[in-house]
Write a protein that holds these residues in place. Sequence first.
Motif, PDB file in Angstrom:
ATOM      1  N   HIS A   1       0.827  -1.208   0.000  1.00  0.00           N
ATOM      2  CA  HIS A   1       0.000   0.000   0.000  1.00  0.00           C
ATOM      3  C   HIS A   1       0.860   1.256   0.000  1.00  0.00           C
ATOM      4  O   HIS A   1       2.042   1.237   0.386  1.00  0.00           O
ATOM      5  N   TYR A   2       0.235   2.355  -0.441  1.00  0.00           N
ATOM      6  CA  TYR A   2       0.852   3.675  -0.442  1.00  0.00           C
ATOM      7  C   TYR A   2      -0.133   4.639   0.209  1.00  0.00           C
ATOM      8  O   TYR A   2      -1.283   4.748  -0.236  1.00  0.00           O
ATOM      9  N   THR A   3       0.312   5.296   1.280  1.00  0.00           N
ATOM     10  CA  THR A   3      -0.558   6.191   2.038  1.00  0.00           C
ATOM     11  C   THR A   3      -0.124   7.631   1.832  1.00  0.00           C
ATOM     12  O   THR A   3       1.058   7.969   1.978  1.00  0.00           O
ATOM     13  N   LEU A   4      -1.085   8.486   1.482  1.00  0.00           N
ATOM     14  CA  LEU A   4      -0.835   9.913   1.312  1.00  0.00           C
ATOM     15  C   LEU A   4      -1.713  10.690   2.287  1.00  0.00           C
ATOM     16  O   LEU A   4      -2.857  10.303   2.562  1.00  0.00           O
ATOM     17  N   THR A   5      -1.186  11.785   2.818  1.00  0.00           N
ATOM     18  CA  THR A   5      -1.933  12.612   3.765  1.00  0.00           C
ATOM     19  C   THR A   5      -2.215  13.982   3.163  1.00  0.00           C
ATOM     20  O   THR A   5      -1.437  14.502   2.354  1.00  0.00           O
ATOM     21  N   ARG A   6      -3.331  14.572   3.581  1.00  0.00           N
ATOM     22  CA  ARG A   6      -3.749  15.867   3.045  1.00  0.00           C
ATOM     23  C   ARG A   6      -2.891  16.992   3.610  1.00  0.00           C
ATOM     24  O   ARG A   6      -2.630  17.046   4.811  1.00  0.00           O
ATOM     25  N   ARG A   7      -2.456  17.880   2.716  1.00  0.00           N
ATOM     26  CA  ARG A   7      -1.710  19.061   3.145  1.00  0.00           C
ATOM     27  C   ARG A   7      -2.665  20.071   3.778  1.00  0.00           C
ATOM     28  O   ARG A   7      -3.719  20.386   3.226  1.00  0.00           O
ATOM     29  N   GLN A   8      -2.288  20.623   4.924  1.00  0.00           N
ATOM     30  CA  GLN A   8      -3.157  21.565   5.618  1.00  0.00           C
ATOM     31  C   GLN A   8      -3.067  22.982   5.052  1.00  0.00           C
ATOM     32  O   GLN A   8      -3.930  23.817   5.318  1.00  0.00           O
ATOM     33  N   ASP A   9      -2.023  23.242   4.240  1.00  0.00           N
ATOM     34  CA  ASP A   9      -1.843  24.594   3.689  1.00  0.00           C
ATOM     35  C   ASP A   9      -2.298  24.704   2.246  1.00  0.00           C
ATOM     36  O   ASP A   9      -2.117  25.750   1.614  1.00  0.00           O
ATOM     37  N   TYR A  10      -2.905  23.669   1.698  1.00  0.00           N
ATOM     38  CA  TYR A  10      -3.322  23.682   0.295  1.00  0.00           C
ATOM     39  C   TYR A  10      -4.495  24.640   0.114  1.00  0.00           C
ATOM     40  O   TYR A  10      -5.521  24.532   0.796  1.00  0.00           O
ATOM     41  N   ALA A  11      -4.360  25.594  -0.861  1.00  0.00           N
ATOM     42  CA  ALA A  11      -5.385  26.632  -1.008  1.00  0.00           C
ATOM     43  C   ALA A  11      -5.597  27.066  -2.458  1.00  0.00           C
ATOM     44  O   ALA A  11      -6.130  28.145  -2.702  1.00  0.00           O
ATOM     45  N   TRP A  12      -5.212  26.255  -3.427  1.00  0.00           N
ATOM     46  CA  TRP A  12      -5.271  26.690  -4.824  1.00  0.00           C
ATOM     47  C   TRP A  12      -5.955  25.666  -5.740  1.00  0.00           C
ATOM     48  O   TRP A  12      -5.684  25.588  -6.926  1.00  0.00           O
ATOM     49  N   GLY A  13      -6.889  24.931  -5.184  1.00  0.00           N
ATOM     50  CA  GLY A  13      -7.573  23.937  -5.996  1.00  0.00           C
ATOM     51  C   GLY A  13      -8.615  24.535  -6.924  1.00  0.00           C
ATOM     52  O   GLY A  13      -9.027  25.691  -6.759  1.00  0.00           O
ATOM     53  N   PRO A  14      -9.048  23.776  -7.934  1.00  0.00           N
ATOM     54  CA  PRO A  14     -10.090  24.252  -8.853  1.00  0.00           C
ATOM     55  C   PRO A  14     -11.402  24.474  -8.113  1.00  0.00           C
ATOM     56  O   PRO A  14     -11.672  23.822  -7.099  1.00  0.00           O
ATOM     57  N   GLU A  15     -12.197  25.410  -8.622  1.00  0.00           N
ATOM     58  CA  GLU A  15     -13.495  25.744  -8.018  1.00  0.00           C
ATOM     59  C   GLU A  15     -13.347  26.177  -6.562  1.00  0.00           C
ATOM     60  O   GLU A  15     -14.271  26.007  -5.756  1.00  0.00           O
ATOM     61  N   GLY A  16     -12.190  26.737  -6.214  1.00  0.00           N
ATOM     62  CA  GLY A  16     -11.987  27.255  -4.864  1.00  0.00           C
ATOM     63  C   GLY A  16     -11.730  26.206  -3.801  1.00  0.00           C
ATOM     64  O   GLY A  16     -11.821  26.497  -2.595  1.00  0.00           O
ATOM     65  N   VAL A  17     -11.390  24.987  -4.181  1.00  0.00           N
ATOM     66  CA  VAL A  17     -11.125  23.922  -3.210  1.00  0.00           C
ATOM     67  C   VAL A  17      -9.866  24.244  -2.405  1.00  0.00           C
ATOM     68  O   VAL A  17      -8.825  24.618  -2.964  1.00  0.00           O
ATOM     69  N   THR A  18      -9.964  24.101  -1.083  1.00  0.00           N
ATOM     70  CA  THR A  18      -8.816  24.246  -0.186  1.00  0.00           C
ATOM     71  C   THR A  18      -8.768  23.033   0.731  1.00  0.00           C
ATOM     72  O   THR A  18      -9.652  22.165   0.682  1.00  0.00           O
ATOM     73  N   ALA A  19      -7.771  22.987   1.585  1.00  0.00           N
ATOM     74  CA  ALA A  19      -7.639  21.873   2.518  1.00  0.00           C
ATOM     75  C   ALA A  19      -8.816  21.798   3.485  1.00  0.00           C
ATOM     76  O   ALA A  19      -9.061  20.748   4.093  1.00  0.00           O
ATOM     77  N   ARG A  20      -9.556  22.885   3.634  1.00  0.00           N
ATOM     78  CA  ARG A  20     -10.682  22.923   4.574  1.00  0.00           C
ATOM     79  C   ARG A  20     -12.028  22.632   3.916  1.00  0.00           C
ATOM     80  O   ARG A  20     -13.066  22.684   4.576  1.00  0.00           O
TER      81      ARG A  20
END
Length: 530
Positions: A204-223
């Motif tokens: 398996h490969y486990t990835l964790t969400r970045r808490q500072d991510y703020a530039w996703g499409p349609e205004g998606v952020t880590a929150r």
Amino acid sequence: MNATTAATVLALTGLLVASCGAAPSTPGVVGGLADNATFTAAIPADPGALDPATGILSVTNTVLNFAYDTLVGMRPDGTLTPALATKWDIRPESVTFTLRKDVTCADGSPVTPSVVAENFTHIADPATKSPVYGVLVPAGIKAEADDAAGTVTLTMPQPFSFIVESAAQVYIVCGKGLKDRSLLARHTSGSGLFQLAEAVSGDHYTLTRRQDYAWGPEGVTARTPGLPAKVVLKVVPNEQTAVNLLRSGALNLATVQGPDRQRLEADRSIAKTVIGAANGQFFYHQGEDRPTGYPAVRKALTQGVNLMELAAIAAEGTGRKATSLMLEPRPCKGDSVSGHMPVHDPAAAAAALDAAGWRPGPDGVRVKDGKRLTLRFLYVTTHGQGVLAAAEYLAATWKKLGAEVRLNGVIDTKLAESLNVTQDWDVVWLPIGVALPSQLTGFLSGPSAPKGANFAHVNNSRYNELVAKASARPAAESCPDWLAAESALFEAADLVPVVENTAVVATKGATLEGFASLVTPTSIRMTKAG
């Protein structure tokens, strides 16, 4: 890119293109969104080294897709959307991207035009031996950054229709991994929503969400509500096991090509959609002294095959009519296959071989100038019973026409060597899955193997002419010529598209969107049980 590497790109990308598919969002969220849950998806094999410059398998790109951004993105319908770049200016031989100014790498360093330019320069460096060079990244490309203006310009030695669309598939490395590429073998260094936290090879490969991510499409952020806190990509080679895990709730996503897809149909808790996978098709070797180097032989062999029967056999009854070499959603709509293939007529096929000088010998095998009509048929043994059955069907069909067929089944790791180095084949069953027509030109024209990527020694002047014409035009205007170029290949029987394979993408406990075989990470929303 050397010929062996090129063949591996073509063969393995096609064979594994549907390793992880993306389904449309599940209609309605009955139980509401679940925050900070874990999203678990099945992948069919270990992704191997995780350097984006060397990643060629879709299973590798499935992992990279969660951790890295690209210059532009793709919506589910195939249209472009801003990503690292907010806009782009396209010229026939260049494109200038204007970048966002707020993007940071997972280690906190900024993602600047110089960072982006260094990625393309690295891929184009001969010492890198990148398998995506000449496929996703045009040969001879130059990258120039203007950090003050916030732009990066890619310049090609000749026009390249789909440079922006290709950029949507080039993952941008930043931070520590850009300075030391050796770190990327088992780690990620990108600006994506997730970063790799644990890699257990073969499991398996486990990835964790970045808490500072703020530039996703349609205004998606880590929150954004419903985003998973973790993504676990679990290696599940067996589709039966994957379906069992999905139905039990241990998986949120699985892609199924084989007969186990039938067990998903009656389960209403699972959202299902059918996607196109790699085309089932075969190529003829046109090298010197090969019987398939003669157009009359290729066309007769093709005319002798009932392609509808072969399609049902190869795809085990789950395929669709092949209409192009490109997978949906493709930029060039239209059918390049219909009307460009010989009509099934075994009697006419036999007469054509007679007219070409291939006469039946004492044992029924046709001979011309003392040379027997012997065909070495190459195929991969590890991708279902349909491919083996297709090989046996073709062998029986061509035997009736007077050809001697020797079946040569090999495993994945031997395919590139057999296909391109030893060249011990006359016909090869080679599934292909590409999003853009430009990705195939190096394999269907230009220098032949073993020095070049043109493994089948194709020399179709009409195809070359149309590709040159299409490449000089903007993407939207070039499609009629790209489709006509594909048709020219089929008319000459350089390759024979048989069936578009399909796969069922199934989701449970989550909704998501994606493009082709990849999930859009920012679209995942975990759901509560209704």
